[in-house]
Structures are given as structure tokens and as C-alpha cells.
Design an enzyme around this catalytic site. Structure first.
Site, PDB file in Angstrom:
ATOM      1  N   ASP A  83      28.870  47.890  39.674  1.00  0.00           N
ATOM      2  CA  ASP A  83      30.228  48.096  40.182  1.00  0.00           C
ATOM      3  C   ASP A  83      30.955  49.213  39.452  1.00  0.00           C
ATOM      4  O   ASP A  83      31.993  49.686  39.913  1.00  0.00           O
ATOM      5  CB  ASP A  83      31.044  46.814  39.968  1.00  0.00           C
ATOM      6  CG  ASP A  83      30.954  45.866  41.148  1.00  0.00           C
ATOM      7  OD1 ASP A  83      30.687  46.336  42.256  1.00  0.00           O
ATOM      8  OD2 ASP A  83      31.152  44.649  40.943  1.00  0.00           O
TER       9      ASP A  83
HETATM   10  C1  GLC Z   1      29.567  41.754  37.973  1.00  0.00           C
HETATM   11  C2  GLC Z   1      29.701  41.600  39.477  1.00  0.00           C
HETATM   12  C3  GLC Z   1      28.435  42.010  40.187  1.00  0.00           C
HETATM   13  C4  GLC Z   1      27.984  43.345  39.709  1.00  0.00           C
HETATM   14  C5  GLC Z   1      27.840  43.378  38.200  1.00  0.00           C
HETATM   15  C6  GLC Z   1      27.492  44.739  37.681  1.00  0.00           C
HETATM   16  O1  GLC Z   1      28.733  40.772  37.485  1.00  0.00           O
HETATM   17  O2  GLC Z   1      30.041  40.290  39.813  1.00  0.00           O
HETATM   18  O3  GLC Z   1      28.651  42.040  41.571  1.00  0.00           O
HETATM   19  O4  GLC Z   1      26.767  43.622  40.320  1.00  0.00           O
HETATM   20  O5  GLC Z   1      29.057  42.996  37.614  1.00  0.00           O
HETATM   21  O6  GLC Z   1      28.542  45.626  37.797  1.00  0.00           O
HETATM   22  C1  GLC Z   2      34.691  45.115  36.486  1.00  0.00           C
HETATM   23  C2  GLC Z   2      33.520  44.639  35.671  1.00  0.00           C
HETATM   24  C3  GLC Z   2      32.307  44.400  36.505  1.00  0.00           C
HETATM   25  C4  GLC Z   2      32.658  43.583  37.721  1.00  0.00           C
HETATM   26  C5  GLC Z   2      33.849  44.166  38.464  1.00  0.00           C
HETATM   27  C6  GLC Z   2      34.232  43.243  39.585  1.00  0.00           C
HETATM   28  O1  GLC Z   2      34.467  46.373  36.968  1.00  0.00           O
HETATM   29  O2  GLC Z   2      33.184  45.543  34.650  1.00  0.00           O
HETATM   30  O3  GLC Z   2      31.345  43.725  35.745  1.00  0.00           O
HETATM   31  O4  GLC Z   2      31.567  43.575  38.566  1.00  0.00           O
HETATM   32  O5  GLC Z   2      34.943  44.318  37.600  1.00  0.00           O
HETATM   33  O6  GLC Z   2      35.228  43.748  40.395  1.00  0.00           O
END
Ligand code: GLC
Ligand code: GLC
Length: 811
Positions: free
Chosen positions: A483
Site C-alpha cells: 500500500d
Molecule cells: C497492510 C494492509 C494490506 C497491505 C499491507 C502492505 O497490512 O492491510 O492490505 O497489503 O499493509 O502494505
Molecule cells: C498505511 C500502512 C499500511 C496499510 C495502510 C492501510 O499505509 O503503512 O501497512 O496497509 O495504511 O491503508
């Protein structure tokens, strides 16, 4: 250092001192009513949705930490203490907290009084039940008071902590004998209230927080308790609470129990009132009377035990590694069920007011619970698919109550749709439920747009093909699995969401990770098409998989590992040419899992690079080197200080990818050592470093560039749970559902020894005894089913509801 121990026979983690490095919690409830409960009895409850229907208040990020809970105060001749230690923190003569599957038990003693507080959410009822048993262990009679305490949340947890100009006026309660009713907003549009009752006559009560505590006191010094005088206060606005005062006298050796019920009740619109402004209490009375005797409590507790016996009997391992057994048989599966219930909503790190259900998160969570509750997995798949758009893209999140896509976040995460295929493959392999593909599912929940689920899969697959970049690799969109790798974002404004802002969309940023994911789901997807009578499309899919594989090998290989991406300028991300962020874990795991570069020897080189550059004592970091400054072209990843989260943290979620990839290469030692490094039971000994619960996975452990290397955060609600179980059960132990049967293909360290798995699969039970006296890592030499030789290593579906014995010889 340890703060407790595993009791595997009772399937409990036993915490032996209350001052754990961080609150260590448990989840109660498995249907609609849920509670979070910490080892000091902190936490809160909600009905269905942690934001919209929260029963009790909790203060995130409070000082001291973990404020708000269901508290019991014992005033024993002026000594005031709690069975859970907090909030008074009066030193106890003994303390213990047993977190079990669906219940928690606190056992503490002070000055010859022993308290046992058992808390659970019964199956089939919308309430939290606490039985508090008090025993006089002294030689003298004892007379003391017990005060219960909960603080009500005014339902919408977000408003509750922001909208004080309104909230301080709307609190309303009713007290009816031993039952306290919280009815804020019931006078207007709500059809529900909360009730807090006890099964005995009371000597007083409180429902107004300030009257109970005193204006300037914390939960640790409630005036009413310290003075031993309930105020019989009736809340009017401000902060409604529920407290009962019960006086008890116990002869030496005598014990008595009190049963408290905190419940959620609804009334039909036309039956809300029993008389003007007096709530209709019928449902509450029913609820209280269902849990008013010890026998009722005992039987509700045994139902919970039976529920878990049933679920956990689907997969049972007997190996000589007791840590592995306890993770596989108990805690990992338990956590998978919790992520099923909670998604990413309510934990001690997720406030319950933020995101709804993630499209990709929920699709991946499925891997961990599909063998436990296949019918609910089916519903989940259909819910997820219904948030897809006609062009195959998908809402990134949806709201659990309405099941509607979340407009604030929208779509544009170009990996999302492939996870739907991933989830459906896992579901079909587990269940063989091919008719699910014909279920009519709408797009964006719009009536009239229904098409078969199969068509949703096609749109998902084609969405990738319709969005390829200059190298023939998938465009990344706002982000892929990571993300925080936001290649089209270019945000300069503080506070702007990295996920939704897009200031510089050149239309060429590509993801090698999505390419690997595409190749990994491709062959099974093609098989689904073939079996659904779409042979032509199946062939086309396989052709596209080959094209994508070529694209990865041509433009996604960096020399020693797979590239991560091309940014908005077409520059490489995750390449040896980069100054930082040279190597990323995600494409190595997924490309190798997909088989890309295996025969060319590139896969092995990629994984060797992973071990060389990403490995630490506590697991594999996500990228190396971490970014030391903010990069406009990369987005949120570079917003995190080095070593945390997606920037060089040990993001546990993708450690299993590498472990699975190792099983593809047959390197059982490496697969298992990657597995063990992040596995909580193996790090129990260093709880003071790790800090979160030693019985569940955390999302992230600080990487080696962080000052607090080894410290975990964001425990419980993480895709790590599902991926770890998927990895250990299907790839390391190698009991792998396939479309036509159960494949047996372990990949273990040579000295792992022999082991047995009992696995329920499509109605039959297979007792699979794996003989590895040969000391192999991989390879099944021979196999028998009920004494008959089996050709190959796939057991066909018996489907007879019987128990079968399978003998497997590795060699
Ligand atoms: C968080 C989110 C997931 C994403 C991950 C890596 O765990 O829930 O959807 O893939 O972060 O950014
Ligand atoms: C933030 C976190 C990531 C998660 C995301 C969800 O970017 O670092 O882990 O997946 O929020 O919106």
C-alpha cells in the site's frame, strides 16, 4: 524473558504477571457480539461493527495505557484490589490470566480472598458474561464489597470521542433493580440499548461516572469504592456508566459466585417502549435469565469448547516439535478465525473506527479459514466480488454493515482483483463447490448488473491485461500489495492520504509483483475456465501467462534478483542500480512461488539474494537498504523512518511467501527456518524484546535499521496469520488441497522426523502418517490409502464421511 507459558492441554496461554511489555489481549465472540480483553481486563465490546455499535468505551493511546474495560473492584476492609490487577494495581498475593479460545480467566488472590473472573461471549447470545467467584481461603470469616464497573460508549465510537458538545447532553440510563440500562439515543432513532445486570440482589449502584469516580480521579481511585459507598447515581448527560455494589460475607473455605451479563438488545420499532420513556425490557430480561446460574454458565462454556474442538479437528498435527504443534493446532488457526471476524477493524492497534474490510485483505484471509468454515468463506467471496466494478477493478475497501464499497478510498489498487481469483481458487480446491462459479453477483452492488461469479474472475484477469505498461508488465495504479509504494502519488501536502492522492500519473509505472501474482494464479485460473467449458479462453489465459513470464524474465530481472517496479519516469525500483531500496522481498517471493525463473536457475539466485541481504535474527526485512529520506516518486514507503513498516521493517505477511518459494525449490531447511523466525511460539523467550503477544503474529517487527530492532507492532489483525497457516499446512507439512484431491508433498528439514496430520477434507477424515526415517527434505516415494497403494501423491476424494488411514513414505 517470558511472562507466561503455553498450556497446550487446555489450549491456553497463561500469563503469570500482569505487567506484560504491552497489553496482551484475547478476542471473545464468534458471531455478532465481540469483545477485546487484555490481561488486565481492559478492552471493550461491540455488536457487529466496532465503529457504529460500540457498547463500552475504550481510550486508545491513553496514559496509563489500556484504560477502559470491565473492572471488578474488591473492597476488603479498606484494601481495594482488582482480580485483573488494573486499574488499582494493588499488589496481589497471586495473579494469573489464562487466555483461552473464546474466553479469558483471571485468577488472583489477596489477603485470604481468592477471585476467579471468567469472561466469555456465549454462542448464540449477544452479550459478554462474567462469572466472578470469590472464595475465602483464610481461617476467619470475611466480609467485603464487590463493585462492578463498565463505562458505556455512546454507540458511534467516532462521535463518542469527538463530538462532546452533543455527547455531554444525551446520556440516558434506567435502573431496574439489579439491571442497569444504557439507552442513550434510544428516544430517537435507535432501536437498541445495552443492559448490564447481575444475578443477585444489590446493595447499591452507580450510573454516573463522576459520581462514582469523583471529578478528578482515575479508574484507579473511584471514590464510591474507596469509601465503600455506592452513590445510587442516575446519569443525566455526561458519561453514563454501570456499576453494581454487592456485599458478601464468606465463612472460612466458603465460595460464592456472581454472574454479570453485559448485553445488546433490540426491539421492533412499534415495541420500543413499555410505557412513556420506559424501555421495553423484555429482550434484556430474557438475556439475563439465560445466564443467571452456574449451570447455565458452565454449559455455555462447554459449548464454546465444543465449538473450538469442532473447528480445530479439521487439521491436527502431531510432530515432535511441540512449538510447531501448538501453533498449527491451536494459535495460528485461532488467529485466522479472529482475522475472519475482525478483518482489520478492532485490535489494540486498529481503533475500530477506521477502515472497513479490505478487498485484498479479506481475499487473502480466506486462505487461513476456508478449511474451518467453508460456507462462510463462500459468503465472503460473494460479498467481495459484489464490490467489483464492471471493468474488473475493485473498491479497495468495503463497509461490513452495508457491504458497500468505500468511496473515500475508491479503487485503483491494481493487484486487488487478482486476489479474488486467488481466494476463489483456494475455496474451490478446499470444497469442490463448482456451482459457486454460477452464483449471480452484481457489480458495485448495483441491482440488475448481476453476472455469474465466473464472469467476475474473467474481468479480474482481464483488468490486468487491459492495464499493461511499456514493458508489458502490469500498471501499478495507486499501489499493489504494498500500500505504501505509491508511484503515481507525488504528494507534497502534509496529511494528504498517500493512497488516494495522485498528482503525477504518467501512466507508465509498472509492478513486477503484480506480474508474479498474475503468473501465480494463471494456471489454476485457466483450469477453472477449462472445467467451466471455456477451453478457448483457458488457452488464451495460458498464453497470457507465458507472455507475462517472458516479460518478467526480460524486463523484470535485475541480475541477482527480480526488480520491484518501474516508477512514473520508467526508472527502476528495487534494482542494484538504485542508491537505496535495491532489493524488495515481494517479487522474489511471488515470482518464485509462480515458478518464474526456476528452470533458468534465476529463482534460486533471487532467494539466495533474499537471504544474503534481507535476513535478520527476527525475520526478513521488506526492502534493503531502507530509504533514509522522503522520495516524492515513491510515496508513503519513504515516509516511514528506516526499519519501520514497509520501509525496511520485517513485514511478517510476506515472510511466508519466501518460505513457500523455498518449498518450490525443495529447500526444506530454509523454508522452515524462515517460518520459525517470525513464528511467535519460537520467540516467546524474548518477549521483552518482541513485546506483543507470544501466541499470535504481529503485522510488523522493527527491522535492523530501526533503533528498536526486534520489537513487534500491530499484533492480531494481519494477513500474516492466513499466509503462515497456508504455508505451514500446505507447503511445509505439504497437505495441499487440489481441485481433484489432496496432494501430499511435504518440504521439511532433513532432521524433522516423521509426523502425522489428521485432516478433514470434503467430508472424510484422513489420518496421514508421514514416515521420514529416510531423512529427506522433499519427495514422496510411496503412499497407501487404507492399505492400498496409491499412484502418485494425490489422494482422490473419498467423500464417504469415513476415516481413512494414509501411509506416506518420503524418499
Ligand atoms: C497492510 C494492509 C494490506 C497491505 C499491507 C502492505 O497490512 O492491510 O492490505 O497489503 O499493509 O502494505
Ligand atoms: C498505511 C500502512 C499500511 C496499510 C495502510 C492501510 O499505509 O503503512 O501497512 O496497509 O495504511 O491503508
Amino acid at each position: 524473558m517470558k511472562f507466561g507459558y503455553f498450556d497446550d492441554v487446555r489450549r491456553e496461554y497463561v500469563i503469570t504477571r500482569p505487567d506484560t511489555p504491552y497489553p496482551w489481549i484475547n478476542y471473545l465472540g464468534s458471531e455478532d457480539f465481540f469483545s477485546l480483553i487484555s490481561n488486565t481486563s481492559g478492552g471493550y465490546c461491540f455488536y457487529k461493527d466496532a465503529r457504529m455499535l460500540r457498547l463500552t468505551r475504550y481510550r486508545y493511546n491513553n496514559v496509563p495505557t489500556d484504560a477502559g474495560g470491565r473492572y471488578f473492584y474488591i473492597n476488603d476492609q479498606g484494601t481495594v484490589w482488582n482480580p485483573g490487577w488494573a486499574p488499582t494495581k494493588t499488589p496481589l498475593d497471586s495473579y494469573g490470566c489464562r487466555h483461552g479460545l473464546g474466553y479469558s480467566i483471571f485468577g488472583s488472590s489477596k489477603n485470604g480472598l481468592r477471585a476467579t473472573q471468567t469472561v466469555f461471549v456465549p454462542i448464540g447470545a449477544d452479550c459478554e458474561v462474567t462469572r466472578l467467584t470469590m472464595k475465602n481461603t483464610s481461617a476467619e470469616p470475611k466480609s467485603f464489597q464487590v463493585f462492578s464497573f463498565v463505562e458505556f460508549c455512546l454507540w458511534n465510537a467516532y462521535d463518542d470521542m469527538t463530538n462532546f458538545q452533543r455527547n455531554f447532553n444525551i446520556g440516558e440510563v434506567e435502573v431496574d433493580g439489579r439491571a442497569i440500562y444504557h439507552k442513550s439515543e434510544y428516544r430517537e432513532r435507535r432501536n437498541h440499548y445495552a443492559v448490564f445486570g447481575v444475578n443477585t440482589a444489590i446493595d447499591g449502584f452507580d450510573t454516573d461516572r463522576e459520581s462514582f469516580l469523583g471529578a478528578y480521579n482515575g479508574f484507579d481511585r473511584p471514590d464510591a469504592v474507596l469509601e465503600g459507598k455506592p452513590r445510587n447515581s442516575v446519569a443525566s448527560g455526561w458519561a453514563p456508566v454501570g456499576s453494581h455494589c454487592v456485599r458478601m460475607t464468606l465463612a472460612p473455605g466458603e465460595e460464592k459466585s456472581l454472574i454479570y451479563v453485559l448485553g445488546y438488545c433490540e426491539n421492533p420499532e412499534d415495541q420500543k417502549w413499555e410505557s412513556p420513556n420506559v424501555v421495553n425490557k423484555a429482550p434484556a430480561k430474557k438475556l439475563l435469565s439465560a445466564f443467571s446460574t452456574d449451570a447455565q454458565v458452565d454449559s455455555a462454556l462447554s459449548r464454546i469448547k465444543e465449538y473450538w474442538d469442532g473447528l480445530l479437528s479439521n487439521f491436527r498435527l502431531d510432530s515432535r516439535d511441540e512449538k510447531l504443534n501448538r501453533m498449527v493446532n491451536i494459535w495460528n488457526q485461532y488467529q485466522c478465525m479472529v482475522t475472519f471476524n475482525m478483518s482489520r477493524s478492532a485490535s489494540y492497534f486498529e481503533s475500530g473506527i477506521g477502515r472497513g474490510m479490505g478487498f485484498r485483505d479479506s481475499a487473502q484471509d480466506l486462505l487461513g479459514f476456508v478449511h474451518l468454515i467453508p460456507s462462510r468463506a463462500r459468503t465472503r467471496i460473494l460479498d467481495i466480488a459484489a464490490t467489483q466494478m464492471e471493468d474488473g477493478s475493485a473498491y479497495h475497501q468495503y463497509q461490513p454493515l452495508t457491504k458497500r464499497g468505500n468511496h473515500e478510498v475508491g479503487s485503483g489498487f491494481n493487484d486487488d482483483s487478482l486476489w479474488l481469483i486467488f481466494g476463489v481458487i483456494a475455496y474451490l480446491k478446499e470444497t469442490g463447490d463448482w456451482p459457486v462459479l454460477q452464483e449471480q453477483v452484481p457489480f458495485n452492488n448495483a441491482e440488475g448488473t448481476e453476472v455469474p461469479l465466473l464472469e467476475h474472475l474473467k474481468r479480474s484477469f482481464d483488468h490486468v491485461l487491459n492495464n499493461l505498461g511499456p514493458h508489458g508488465l502490469p500498471l501499478i495504479g495507486r499501489a499493489d500489495w504494498n500500500d505504501c509504494l505509491n508511484l503515481n502519488c507525488f504528494s507534497k501536502t502534509p496529511g494528504e492520504s498517500f493512497q488516494t492522492c495522485a498528482n503525477f500519473e504518467s501512466g507508465i509505472a509498472e509492478s513486477v509483483f503484480i506480474a508474479g501474482l498474475f503468473v501465480s494464479v494463471g494456471p489454476a485460473y485457466a483450469e477453472i475456465l477449462r472445467r467451466s467449458g471455456c477451453a478457448g479462453e483457458a488457452e488464451r489465459a495460458l498464453r497470457e501467462v507465458r507472455n507475462m513470464t517472458d516479460a518478467i524474465l526480460r524486463d523484470g530481472w535485475d541480475g541477482e534478483w527480480f526488480l520491484r517496479a518501474y516508477d512514473a519516469f520508467g526508472d527502476k525500483v528495487g534494482s542494484r542500480e538504485c542508491d537505496e531500496g535495491k532489493l524488495f522481498i515481494e517479487p522474489q517471493g511471488f515470482c518464485v512461488m509462480a515458478g518464474v525463473g526456476v528452470k533458468e536457475g534465476l529463482a534460486q539466485r533471487a532467494l539466495d539474494s533474499v537471504h544474503r541481504h534481507l535476513d535478520t535474527e527476527f525475520g526478513l526485512v521488506l526492502n534493503w537498504p531502507s530509504y533514509t529520506s522522503y522520495r516524492l516518486n515513491l510515496g508513503e514507503i519513504s515516509s516511514y523512518p528506516p526499519g519501520y513498516k514497509e520501509n525496511g521493517g520485517i513485514f511478517c505477511h510476506n515472510n511466508p511467501w519466501v518460505s513457500i518459494a523455498e518449498t518450490v525449490l525443495g529447500r526444506g531447511d530454509l523454508a522452515f527456518s524462515v517460518y520459525k523466525k517470525t513464528c511467535p511460539a519460537y520467540t516467546e523467550q524474548i518477549s521483552e524484546v518482541h513485546r506483543t503477544e507470544p501466541y499470535v503474529y504481529a503485522q510488523m517487527i522493527a527491522g535492523r535499521d530501526a533503533p528498536r530492532h526486534g520489537e513487534a507492532k500491530n499484533s492480531w489483525l494481519t494477513g500474516t496469520a492466513a499466509w503462515s497457516f497456508y504455508n505451514v499446512s500446505q507447503f511445509i507439512l505439504g497437505i495441499r488441497p487440489q481441485f481433484d484431491g489432496l496432494e501430499i508433498d511435504p518440504c521439511i528439514p532433513e532432521d524433522f522426523g516423521s509426523f502425522t496430520v489428521e485432516r478433514k477434507f470434503r467430508g472424510s477424515t484422513y489420518r496421514i502418517e508421514i514416515d521420514n526415517t529416510a531423512g529427506k527434505s522433499k519427495g514422496v516415494k510411496s503412499m497407501t490409502l487404507d492399505g492400498e497403494p496409491v499412484r502418485g501423491n494425490v489422494l482422490s476424494v473419498c467423500g464417504d464421511g469415513q476415516k481413512h488411514v494414509v501411509r506416506v513414505c518420503m524418499g
